[in-house]
Structures are given as structure tokens and as C-alpha cells.
Design a protein around this motif. Structure first.
Motif, PDB file in Angstrom:
ATOM      1  N   GLN A  44       0.855  -1.182   0.000  1.00 35.52           N
ATOM      2  CA  GLN A  44       0.000   0.000   0.000  1.00 35.52           C
ATOM      3  C   GLN A  44       0.894   1.236   0.000  1.00 35.52           C
ATOM      4  OE1 GLN A  44      -2.491   0.864   3.507  1.00 35.52           O
ATOM      5  NE2 GLN A  44      -4.115   1.498   2.102  1.00 35.52           N
ATOM      6  N   GLU A  58       3.892   0.108   2.360  1.00 31.75           N
ATOM      7  CA  GLU A  58       3.883  -0.825   3.486  1.00 31.75           C
ATOM      8  C   GLU A  58       3.576  -2.217   2.937  1.00 31.75           C
ATOM      9  OE1 GLU A  58       0.998  -0.147   6.634  1.00 31.75           O
ATOM     10  OE2 GLU A  58       1.814  -1.791   7.846  1.00 31.75           O
ATOM     11  N   LEU A  61       0.959  -8.804   4.730  1.00 29.80           N
ATOM     12  CA  LEU A  61       0.987 -10.240   4.457  1.00 29.80           C
ATOM     13  C   LEU A  61      -0.403 -10.784   4.146  1.00 29.80           C
ATOM     14  CD1 LEU A  61       2.773 -12.789   4.439  1.00 29.80           C
ATOM     15  CD2 LEU A  61       2.458 -12.921   6.930  1.00 29.80           C
ATOM     16  N   ARG A  62      -0.478 -11.653   3.153  1.00 24.81           N
ATOM     17  CA  ARG A  62      -1.727 -12.330   2.790  1.00 24.81           C
ATOM     18  C   ARG A  62      -1.504 -13.834   2.775  1.00 24.81           C
ATOM     19  NH1 ARG A  62      -3.186  -8.279   4.206  1.00 24.81           N
ATOM     20  NH2 ARG A  62      -4.304  -6.608   3.149  1.00 24.81           N
ATOM     21  N   PRO A  73      -4.456 -11.345   8.243  1.00 23.60           N
ATOM     22  CA  PRO A  73      -3.340 -11.324   9.202  1.00 23.60           C
ATOM     23  C   PRO A  73      -3.794 -11.043  10.631  1.00 23.60           C
ATOM     24  CG  PRO A  73      -3.234  -9.413   7.729  1.00 23.60           C
ATOM     25  CD  PRO A  73      -4.298 -10.319   7.192  1.00 23.60           C
ATOM     26  N   ASP A  74      -4.890 -10.293  10.778  1.00 29.44           N
ATOM     27  CA  ASP A  74      -5.393 -10.053  12.134  1.00 29.44           C
ATOM     28  C   ASP A  74      -5.799 -11.361  12.817  1.00 29.44           C
ATOM     29  OD1 ASP A  74      -5.060  -7.348  12.594  1.00 29.44           O
ATOM     30  OD2 ASP A  74      -6.896  -6.809  11.528  1.00 29.44           O
ATOM     31  N   ASN A 117       6.176  -4.791   8.749  1.00 27.88           N
ATOM     32  CA  ASN A 117       5.646  -5.033  10.098  1.00 27.88           C
ATOM     33  C   ASN A 117       6.434  -6.147  10.782  1.00 27.88           C
ATOM     34  OD1 ASN A 117       3.052  -3.347  10.317  1.00 27.88           O
ATOM     35  ND2 ASN A 117       2.845  -4.348   8.320  1.00 27.88           N
ATOM     36  N   ASP A 179       3.847   1.717  15.554  1.00 30.37           N
ATOM     37  CA  ASP A 179       2.582   1.474  14.859  1.00 30.37           C
ATOM     38  C   ASP A 179       1.406   1.507  15.843  1.00 30.37           C
ATOM     39  OD1 ASP A 179       0.906   0.782  12.774  1.00 30.37           O
ATOM     40  OD2 ASP A 179       1.932  -1.077  12.300  1.00 30.37           O
ATOM     41  N   ASP A 180       0.220   1.748  15.329  1.00 30.12           N
ATOM     42  CA  ASP A 180      -1.007   1.729  16.134  1.00 30.12           C
ATOM     43  C   ASP A 180      -0.900   2.673  17.320  1.00 30.12           C
ATOM     44  OD1 ASP A 180      -1.817  -0.185  14.396  1.00 30.12           O
ATOM     45  OD2 ASP A 180      -1.826  -1.845  15.818  1.00 30.12           O
ATOM     46  N   LYS A 203      -5.666   3.853  12.578  1.00 33.79           N
ATOM     47  CA  LYS A 203      -6.815   4.246  11.755  1.00 33.79           C
ATOM     48  C   LYS A 203      -8.085   4.443  12.572  1.00 33.79           C
ATOM     49  CE  LYS A 203      -7.806  -0.479  10.125  1.00 33.79           C
ATOM     50  NZ  LYS A 203      -6.587  -1.195  10.541  1.00 33.79           N
ATOM     51  N   GLU A 230      -2.683   6.484   9.161  1.00 30.58           N
ATOM     52  CA  GLU A 230      -3.225   5.390   8.360  1.00 30.58           C
ATOM     53  C   GLU A 230      -4.746   5.470   8.339  1.00 30.58           C
ATOM     54  OE1 GLU A 230      -1.800   1.739  10.311  1.00 30.58           O
ATOM     55  OE2 GLU A 230      -3.605   1.720  11.525  1.00 30.58           O
ATOM     56  N   GLU A 233      -9.525   7.750   4.226  1.00 31.15           N
ATOM     57  CA  GLU A 233     -10.521   7.238   3.274  1.00 31.15           C
ATOM     58  C   GLU A 233     -11.237   8.344   2.498  1.00 31.15           C
ATOM     59  OE1 GLU A 233     -13.127   4.605   5.428  1.00 31.15           O
ATOM     60  OE2 GLU A 233     -11.571   3.070   5.668  1.00 31.15           O
ATOM     61  N   TYR A 252      -7.322   3.934   1.795  1.00 34.64           N
ATOM     62  CA  TYR A 252      -8.069   3.554   0.597  1.00 34.64           C
ATOM     63  C   TYR A 252      -8.314   4.737  -0.331  1.00 34.64           C
ATOM     64  CZ  TYR A 252      -9.107  -0.702   3.336  1.00 34.64           C
ATOM     65  OH  TYR A 252      -9.028  -1.849   4.083  1.00 34.64           O
TER      66      TYR A 252
HETATM   67  P1  C2E Z   1      -1.488  -2.479  10.519  1.00 31.36           P
HETATM   68  O1  C2E Z   1      -0.008  -2.649  10.483  1.00 31.36           O
HETATM   69  O2  C2E Z   1      -2.038  -1.430  11.406  1.00 31.36           O
HETATM   70  O3  C2E Z   1      -1.921  -2.276   8.995  1.00 31.36           O
HETATM   71  C1  C2E Z   1      -2.953  -1.428   8.571  1.00 31.36           C
HETATM   72  C2  C2E Z   1      -4.203  -2.193   8.187  1.00 31.36           C
HETATM   73  O4  C2E Z   1      -5.184  -1.266   7.726  1.00 31.36           O
HETATM   74  C3  C2E Z   1      -4.013  -3.189   7.038  1.00 31.36           C
HETATM   75  O5  C2E Z   1      -4.878  -4.299   7.299  1.00 31.36           O
HETATM   76  C4  C2E Z   1      -4.511  -2.401   5.837  1.00 31.36           C
HETATM   77  O6  C2E Z   1      -4.925  -3.223   4.760  1.00 31.36           O
HETATM   78  C5  C2E Z   1      -5.653  -1.635   6.444  1.00 31.36           C
HETATM   79  N1  C2E Z   1      -5.978  -0.399   5.734  1.00 31.36           N
HETATM   80  C6  C2E Z   1      -5.219   0.310   4.876  1.00 31.36           C
HETATM   81  N2  C2E Z   1      -5.864   1.435   4.467  1.00 31.36           N
HETATM   82  C7  C2E Z   1      -7.069   1.422   5.080  1.00 31.36           C
HETATM   83  C8  C2E Z   1      -8.207   2.325   5.042  1.00 31.36           C
HETATM   84  O7  C2E Z   1      -8.219   3.370   4.386  1.00 31.36           O
HETATM   85  N3  C2E Z   1      -9.268   1.973   5.809  1.00 31.36           N
HETATM   86  C9  C2E Z   1      -9.301   0.826   6.565  1.00 31.36           C
HETATM   87  N4  C2E Z   1     -10.388   0.561   7.263  1.00 31.36           N
HETATM   88  N5  C2E Z   1      -8.239  -0.035   6.617  1.00 31.36           N
HETATM   89  C10 C2E Z   1      -7.150   0.269   5.880  1.00 31.36           C
HETATM   90  P2  C2E Z   1      -4.384  -5.792   7.060  1.00 31.36           P
HETATM   91  O8  C2E Z   1      -3.585  -5.866   5.796  1.00 31.36           O
HETATM   92  O9  C2E Z   1      -5.584  -6.675   7.190  1.00 31.36           O
HETATM   93  O10 C2E Z   1      -3.401  -6.055   8.270  1.00 31.36           O
HETATM   94  C11 C2E Z   1      -3.887  -6.122   9.592  1.00 31.36           C
HETATM   95  C12 C2E Z   1      -2.763  -6.165  10.590  1.00 31.36           C
HETATM   96  O11 C2E Z   1      -2.034  -7.403  10.478  1.00 31.36           O
HETATM   97  C13 C2E Z   1      -1.713  -5.077  10.390  1.00 31.36           C
HETATM   98  O12 C2E Z   1      -2.187  -3.870  10.952  1.00 31.36           O
HETATM   99  C14 C2E Z   1      -0.541  -5.671  11.120  1.00 31.36           C
HETATM  100  O13 C2E Z   1      -0.639  -5.442  12.504  1.00 31.36           O
HETATM  101  C15 C2E Z   1      -0.702  -7.162  10.846  1.00 31.36           C
HETATM  102  N6  C2E Z   1       0.203  -7.562   9.738  1.00 31.36           N
HETATM  103  C16 C2E Z   1       0.021  -7.496   8.395  1.00 31.36           C
HETATM  104  N7  C2E Z   1       1.102  -7.970   7.725  1.00 31.36           N
HETATM  105  C17 C2E Z   1       1.999  -8.333   8.668  1.00 31.36           C
HETATM  106  C18 C2E Z   1       3.338  -8.912   8.631  1.00 31.36           C
HETATM  107  O14 C2E Z   1       3.946  -9.132   7.570  1.00 31.36           O
HETATM  108  N8  C2E Z   1       3.937  -9.166   9.847  1.00 31.36           N
HETATM  109  C19 C2E Z   1       3.306  -8.891  11.038  1.00 31.36           C
HETATM  110  N9  C2E Z   1       3.986  -9.183  12.186  1.00 31.36           N
HETATM  111  N10 C2E Z   1       2.089  -8.356  11.109  1.00 31.36           N
HETATM  112  C20 C2E Z   1       1.435  -8.077   9.940  1.00 31.36           C
END
Ligand code: C2E
Ligand code: CA
Ligand code: CA
Ligand code: CA
Length: 273
Positions: A44, A58, A61-62, A73-74, A117, A179-180, A203, A230, A233, A252
Motif C-alpha cells: 500500500q 507498506e 501479508l496475505r 493477518p489479524d 511489520n 505502529d497503532d 486508523k 493510516e 478514506e 483507501y
Molecule cells: P497495521 O499494520 O495497522 O496495517 C494497517 C491495516 O489497515 C491493514 O490491514 C490495511 O490493509 C488496512 N488499511 C489500509 N488502508 C485502510 C483504510 O483506508 N481503511 C481501513 N479501514 N483499513 C485500511 P491488514 O492488511 O488486514 O493487516 C492487519 C494487521 O495485520 C496489520 O495492521 C498488522 O498489525 C498485521 N500484519 C500485516 N502484515 C503483517 C506482517 O507481515 N507481519 C506482522 N507481524 N504483522 C502483519
């Protein structure tokens, strides 16, 4: 009433058994996920809010499991953290994301920064920073273009091994992002004692028309840290963040996470104001 309580209790038991079964299934499937090529990364864009220029991305992972289900990933990261599988998975992510960053640099976007991440469980490994250093050396990739995102949680502030890793990473020259930010540990004094360079506003504080978002941005400036928002929208949210002098953002409004093949490294997004 006693009977109803008993039924409720049995229903609860059944639900937690179902959840437990699903976890066990995912743990056993995760075991083969790397070898079976079930993981992929999507990217993204991170946008400089002043002019809409793409400055990096950023990596997210999928996972598509053998049942052809896309698991978020959540859901699976906490499971992998609990089982210890996060170490191998995290190493895979690190390698892939660095290789992608190198590919984009070679394609001409030599400014592109890759945010990765990293779980606090990975930071506990004292060899983590050296592993990243080895990857960077093997790709001849400059450390500054790697941004390591660590979620704000109490484990990091309290585990000496995590803190040591953060300092090694900082010495290596990678950028450290918290983060967060705003969702976890509420005491701010630790911020001064840890080598973070950038705050990432969660977010849940968007669309930024609130005191928390503006306070975090002001605090970041006060601490000489850059701020990334982050979950942008809407145009209204973008304009609000520009007014608050938030430097970077993603969401987004600009682009949802996409595979590398669909990512435009040179895209300049429409500037809101
Ligand atoms: P995060 O690091 O806080 O990532 C941001 C999340 O917000 C991502 O969800 C992203 O797809 C989503 N997002 C981006 N833009 C928007 C928007 O405009 N609106 C909304 N509502 N959401 C948006 P995603 O991809 O489902 O990832 C969820 C969490 O999973 C990440 O939160 C992170 O904590 C974890 N994660 C993802 N990839 C990895 C990884 O490779 N390693 C680790 N350790 N954690 C990961
Ligand atoms: Ca992140
Ligand atoms: Ca977040
Ligand atoms: Ca998160």
C-alpha cells in the motif's frame, strides 16, 4: 433460571471448542504455508501529504490456506505468535519485502522506502538485527530505505531483549516506526527512552476531526518525530491532516494494498488542497 444459565454455559463451551479447533487447524496448515507458497505480500503506498507523491509502501501479508480461504493477518498473526511460527513467517516477509524494495530501486525509484511489520516476538530474538543487516548487505540495499513497524505494546517496553533489538536496528540505520500509536500503552515517558523515529496514528482515530489525532500529531512534532496517518478514506480527512501538518499518510483514498505487479512506484496522487 438455573437451567438457562447451564444452557448458556454449554453454548459458551461449544463456541470456545469451535474456536479452539479452528486455531489448531490453522496452526497445522501454517506449518506448510511457506513451502506450499501460500503467502504473498501486497503493498500500500505511503504518500507525502504535502504534494501527493508516493514515497514508499507498506508490505502487508496475505495467506490463502489449502481450503482456498483467504485468512486475514489479524487472525493468523496472533496464532503464529502463540505457536512460534511467526519467526519463520517473519523472516520470509523480511526477505521478500527487501527483495521487492531492491527491485523497485533497480527500476529507478531509488527513493522508495519499504515499511515492514515486525512482531515483538521477532524482536526478542537477539539475532534479528543481524539477520536484517545480512539481507541488506546481500542485496546492497541502503538501511535508510527500510522502515520497521512495531506495534505499540507493553511487551516491547518491558522486555530488555526487545529494547536491545530496537537499538541495534537504530544503529544499523533503519527507521523505526511506532505502529497503532494511541491504542496501547498509555504512559508516554517511554517514548523518550526508545529510538523510534516515526509515529503512526492508528486508523481508529480517523477521520482526524478529533482531539486525539491532532494531539498525537502535535506531540510527534514536539518530539521531533515524523507522523504517518493510516486509514485515510476521504478527501475531507486528507485535508484535515494537511492542515494539522501531518507529513505522511496511507489509506483507501489513495490506494488499497495491491500485489507488486499492480503497484505504481511513480504515482502522484491528487493533492487535496
Ligand atoms: P497495521 O499494520 O495497522 O496495517 C494497517 C491495516 O489497515 C491493514 O490491514 C490495511 O490493509 C488496512 N488499511 C489500509 N488502508 C485502510 C483504510 O483506508 N481503511 C481501513 N479501514 N483499513 C485500511 P491488514 O492488511 O488486514 O493487516 C492487519 C494487521 O495485520 C496489520 O495492521 C498488522 O498489525 C498485521 N500484519 C500485516 N502484515 C503483517 C506482517 O507481515 N507481519 C506482522 N507481524 N504483522 C502483519
Ligand atoms: Ca503497520
Ligand atoms: Ca494500525
Ligand atoms: Ca496493527
Amino acid at each position: 433460571a438455573k437451567e438457562a444459565g447451564k444452557n448458556q454455559y454449554q453454548a459458551f463451551d461449544k463456541l470456545s471448542a469451535i474456536k479452539q479447533n479452528r486455531k489448531l487447524k490453522l496452526v497445522s496448515q501454517l506449518h506448510h504455508a511457506i513451502a506450499n507458497n501460500e503467502f504473498s505480500l501486497v503493498y500500500q503506498p505511503i504518500v507525502r501529504l504535502e504534494d501527493g507523491v508516493t514515497v514508499g509502501s507498506e508490505a502487508l501479508l496475505r495467506w490463502t490456506n489449502p481450503d482456498n480461504e483467504a485468512i486475514g493477518p489479524d487472525e493468523f498473526i496472533p496464532i503464529a505468535e502463540h505457536s512460534g511460527q511467526i519467526i519463520d513467517i517473519g523472516n520470509w516477509v523480511l526477505q521478500q519485502a527487501c527483495e521487492q524494495c531492491k527491485a523497485w530501486h533497480d527500476a529507478g525509484a531509488t527513493h522508495h522506502a519499504m515499511a515492514i511489520n515486525v512482531s515483538s516476538h521477532q524482536l526478542k530474538d537477539q539475532h534479528f538485527a543481524q539477520r536484517l543487516a545480512d539481507i541488506l548487505a546481500s542485496l546492497s540495499l541502503p538501511a535508510e530505505c527500510i522502515h520497521i513497524e512495531v506495534t505499540e505494546n507493553i511487551a516491547i517496553m518491558e522486555e530488555q531483549a526487545c529494547v536491545a533489538s530496537l537499538y541495534r536496528l537504530s544503529e544499523l540505520g533503519v527507521q523505526l516506526l511506532l505502529d497503532d500509536f494511541g491504542t496501547g500503552y498509555s504512559c508516554l515517558s517511554y517514548l523518550k527512552n526508545l529510538p523510534f523515529d516515526v509515529l503512526k496514528i492508528d486508523k481508529s482515530f480517523m477521520p482526524a476531526n478529533n482531539t486525539i489525532a491532532s494531539t498525537i500529531i502535535a506531540m510527534g512534532h514536539e518530539l521531533d518525530m515524523e507522523v504517518v496517518a493510516e486509514g485515510i478514506e476521504t478527501d475531507m480527512c486528507y485535508a484535515m491532516l494537511q492542515k494539522l501538518n501531518c507529513q505522511y499518510g496511507q489509506g483507501y483514498l489513495f490506494q488499497k494494498p495491491v500485489p507488486a505487479s499492480e503497484f505504481d512506484i511513480y504515482k502522484q496522487y491528487k493533492c487535496s488542497v
